[in-house]
Design a protein around this motif. Sequence first.
Motif, PDB file in Angstrom:
ATOM      1  N   ALA A  22       0.809  -1.207   0.000  1.00  0.00           N
ATOM      2  CA  ALA A  22       0.000   0.000   0.000  1.00  0.00           C
ATOM      3  C   ALA A  22       0.834   1.243   0.000  1.00  0.00           C
ATOM      4  CB  ALA A  22      -0.909   0.007   1.227  1.00  0.00           C
ATOM      5  N   LEU A  23       0.289   2.262  -0.627  1.00  0.00           N
ATOM      6  CA  LEU A  23       0.881   3.581  -0.528  1.00  0.00           C
ATOM      7  C   LEU A  23       0.651   4.096   0.872  1.00  0.00           C
ATOM      8  CD1 LEU A  23       2.147   6.079  -1.891  1.00  0.00           C
ATOM      9  CD2 LEU A  23      -0.174   6.822  -2.410  1.00  0.00           C
ATOM     10  N   LEU A  24       1.709   4.362   1.630  1.00  0.00           N
ATOM     11  CA  LEU A  24       1.586   4.732   3.026  1.00  0.00           C
ATOM     12  C   LEU A  24       1.315   6.227   3.117  1.00  0.00           C
ATOM     13  CD1 LEU A  24       1.681   3.577   5.873  1.00  0.00           C
ATOM     14  CD2 LEU A  24       4.104   4.131   5.941  1.00  0.00           C
ATOM     15  N   VAL A  25       0.052   6.602   2.940  1.00  0.00           N
ATOM     16  CA  VAL A  25      -0.328   8.005   2.928  1.00  0.00           C
ATOM     17  C   VAL A  25       0.065   8.703   4.226  1.00  0.00           C
ATOM     18  CG1 VAL A  25      -2.312   9.574   2.869  1.00  0.00           C
ATOM     19  CG2 VAL A  25      -2.194   7.646   1.290  1.00  0.00           C
ATOM     20  N   VAL A  26      -0.081   8.027   5.361  1.00  0.00           N
ATOM     21  CA  VAL A  26       0.192   8.672   6.638  1.00  0.00           C
ATOM     22  C   VAL A  26       1.650   9.049   6.791  1.00  0.00           C
ATOM     23  CG1 VAL A  26      -1.734   7.586   7.807  1.00  0.00           C
ATOM     24  CG2 VAL A  26       0.450   6.396   7.716  1.00  0.00           C
ATOM     25  N   ALA A  27       2.528   8.480   5.994  1.00  0.00           N
ATOM     26  CA  ALA A  27       3.951   8.784   6.120  1.00  0.00           C
ATOM     27  C   ALA A  27       4.374   9.961   5.268  1.00  0.00           C
ATOM     28  CB  ALA A  27       4.785   7.562   5.742  1.00  0.00           C
ATOM     29  N   SER A  28       3.441  10.627   4.627  1.00  0.00           N
ATOM     30  CA  SER A  28       3.670  11.822   3.818  1.00  0.00           C
ATOM     31  C   SER A  28       4.688  11.587   2.712  1.00  0.00           C
ATOM     32  CB  SER A  28       4.106  13.001   4.701  1.00  0.00           C
ATOM     33  OG  SER A  28       5.424  12.822   5.187  1.00  0.00           O
ATOM     34  N   ALA A  29       4.828  10.339   2.260  1.00  0.00           N
ATOM     35  CA  ALA A  29       5.689  10.057   1.113  1.00  0.00           C
ATOM     36  C   ALA A  29       5.272   8.743   0.501  1.00  0.00           C
ATOM     37  CB  ALA A  29       7.149  10.086   1.515  1.00  0.00           C
ATOM     38  N   TRP A  30       6.231   7.865   0.121  1.00  0.00           N
ATOM     39  CA  TRP A  30       5.868   6.786  -0.780  1.00  0.00           C
ATOM     40  C   TRP A  30       6.370   5.419  -0.337  1.00  0.00           C
ATOM     41  CZ3 TRP A  30       9.292  10.755  -2.004  1.00  0.00           C
ATOM     42  CH2 TRP A  30       8.660  11.959  -2.332  1.00  0.00           C
ATOM     43  N   ALA A  31       6.915   5.265   0.844  1.00  0.00           N
ATOM     44  CA  ALA A  31       7.443   3.961   1.249  1.00  0.00           C
ATOM     45  C   ALA A  31       6.301   2.958   1.368  1.00  0.00           C
ATOM     46  CB  ALA A  31       8.179   4.082   2.573  1.00  0.00           C
ATOM     47  N   GLY A  92      12.267  16.433 -13.057  1.00  0.00           N
ATOM     48  CA  GLY A  92      12.642  17.497 -12.137  1.00  0.00           C
ATOM     49  C   GLY A  92      12.196  17.282 -10.714  1.00  0.00           C
ATOM     50  N   ASP A  93      11.484  16.178 -10.448  1.00  0.00           N
ATOM     51  CA  ASP A  93      10.962  15.953  -9.099  1.00  0.00           C
ATOM     52  C   ASP A  93      11.054  14.482  -8.718  1.00  0.00           C
ATOM     53  OD1 ASP A  93       9.842  16.868  -6.704  1.00  0.00           O
ATOM     54  OD2 ASP A  93       7.818  16.324  -7.348  1.00  0.00           O
ATOM     55  N   ALA A  94      11.999  13.759  -9.306  1.00  0.00           N
ATOM     56  CA  ALA A  94      12.133  12.336  -9.022  1.00  0.00           C
ATOM     57  C   ALA A  94      12.823  12.108  -7.680  1.00  0.00           C
ATOM     58  CB  ALA A  94      12.922  11.655 -10.128  1.00  0.00           C
ATOM     59  N   GLY A  95      12.558  10.908  -7.102  1.00  0.00           N
ATOM     60  CA  GLY A  95      13.188  10.543  -5.842  1.00  0.00           C
ATOM     61  C   GLY A  95      12.549  11.270  -4.676  1.00  0.00           C
ATOM     62  N   PRO A  96      13.205  11.178  -3.513  1.00  0.00           N
ATOM     63  CA  PRO A  96      14.435  10.442  -3.243  1.00  0.00           C
ATOM     64  C   PRO A  96      14.176   8.950  -3.049  1.00  0.00           C
ATOM     65  CG  PRO A  96      13.666  11.465  -1.240  1.00  0.00           C
ATOM     66  CD  PRO A  96      12.718  11.914  -2.318  1.00  0.00           C
ATOM     67  N   ALA A  97      15.259   8.179  -2.929  1.00  0.00           N
ATOM     68  CA  ALA A  97      15.132   6.756  -2.616  1.00  0.00           C
ATOM     69  C   ALA A  97      14.751   6.602  -1.152  1.00  0.00           C
ATOM     70  CB  ALA A  97      16.452   6.041  -2.896  1.00  0.00           C
ATOM     71  N   ALA A 122      14.703   7.912   4.683  1.00  0.00           N
ATOM     72  CA  ALA A 122      15.642   8.554   3.763  1.00  0.00           C
ATOM     73  C   ALA A 122      17.036   8.561   4.374  1.00  0.00           C
ATOM     74  CB  ALA A 122      15.194   9.979   3.465  1.00  0.00           C
ATOM     75  N   VAL A 123      18.053   8.505   3.507  1.00  0.00           N
ATOM     76  CA  VAL A 123      19.430   8.367   3.979  1.00  0.00           C
ATOM     77  C   VAL A 123      20.048   9.699   4.346  1.00  0.00           C
ATOM     78  CG1 VAL A 123      21.748   7.609   3.330  1.00  0.00           C
ATOM     79  CG2 VAL A 123      19.752   6.248   2.650  1.00  0.00           C
ATOM     80  N   ARG A 130      13.051  16.658   1.856  1.00  0.00           N
ATOM     81  CA  ARG A 130      12.116  16.489   0.744  1.00  0.00           C
ATOM     82  C   ARG A 130      10.984  15.521   1.074  1.00  0.00           C
ATOM     83  NH1 ARG A 130      15.165  14.573  -4.356  1.00  0.00           N
ATOM     84  NH2 ARG A 130      13.081  14.862  -5.221  1.00  0.00           N
ATOM     85  N   ALA A 131      11.306  14.411   1.740  1.00  0.00           N
ATOM     86  CA  ALA A 131      10.339  13.327   1.932  1.00  0.00           C
ATOM     87  C   ALA A 131       9.714  13.291   3.317  1.00  0.00           C
ATOM     88  CB  ALA A 131      11.016  11.982   1.648  1.00  0.00           C
ATOM     89  N   GLY A 132      10.287  14.008   4.288  1.00  0.00           N
ATOM     90  CA  GLY A 132       9.801  13.924   5.651  1.00  0.00           C
ATOM     91  C   GLY A 132      10.582  12.910   6.463  1.00  0.00           C
TER      92      GLY A 132
END
Length: 233
Positions: A22-31, A92-97, A122-123, A130-132
């Motif tokens: 699932a897209l983890l919406v509560v984490a404000s990103a995409w993990a 222009g807005d890819a990532g981060p890993a 994020a590392v 960027r990702a929170g």
Amino acid sequence: MRLSDGACGWPAGRQGLVAAVALLVVASAWATPTGLNNIPTADVTPDRTVVLQAFGTVGDSPRDQYVLGFKWGFQLGGQRFEGGLDGRLGEGDAGPALFQFKYSLPTSRRGPVLGLGVANLAVTEDDRRRAGEAFKYVVVSHDWGPLRSHAGYGLQPHNNAFLLGLDRTFHVGRRDVMLRGDLTQIQDQSQWLGSLGAIWFADPHLAVEGWVSQPFDRGRTTFTLKLDGILSF
């Protein structure tokens, strides 16, 4: 088909298929740890199985989101784990890993299963801006027979959240379809986000997921479609 070899169970049957991610919406990103629509569960990917993920969410502001990633399941000393990596696509807005890890622990032979994990990891400091910050969570999943329930809590600066969900699996022809819904708090616990969706296990190597998400008080309706390619070794 049973996608997990743990006591909490994913849809019953053939080993080697993988549960909903699932897209983890509560984490404000995409993990993307294994879970329902917008929440993680105590499920993990089966041992020696890799899931390739491609999904997109439309309807959100300011732009749609498209993500590629993968996750894998492994065992160490008889203990069950899951790891994963994904990132957003976009000119222009890819990532981060972003990394995610989960440990799944049965509490008894037929009792609930406990999941402890971290997502949106994020590392670098720039990637965290960027990702929170990382989203840490604990969740309990239990198979009641007719359906399964999930309840937990997530910790993230200014974004703690209760996690609640239900799923049930039906046989449709020779394939399984899991119906699932969940609730989670968003926007620093100022409102709830609800979702309804399903996953269709089209093939031993392919699952198709889709769900709709709606904030209770304010915000847009979003639609997510995901393809899971499943490889077992």
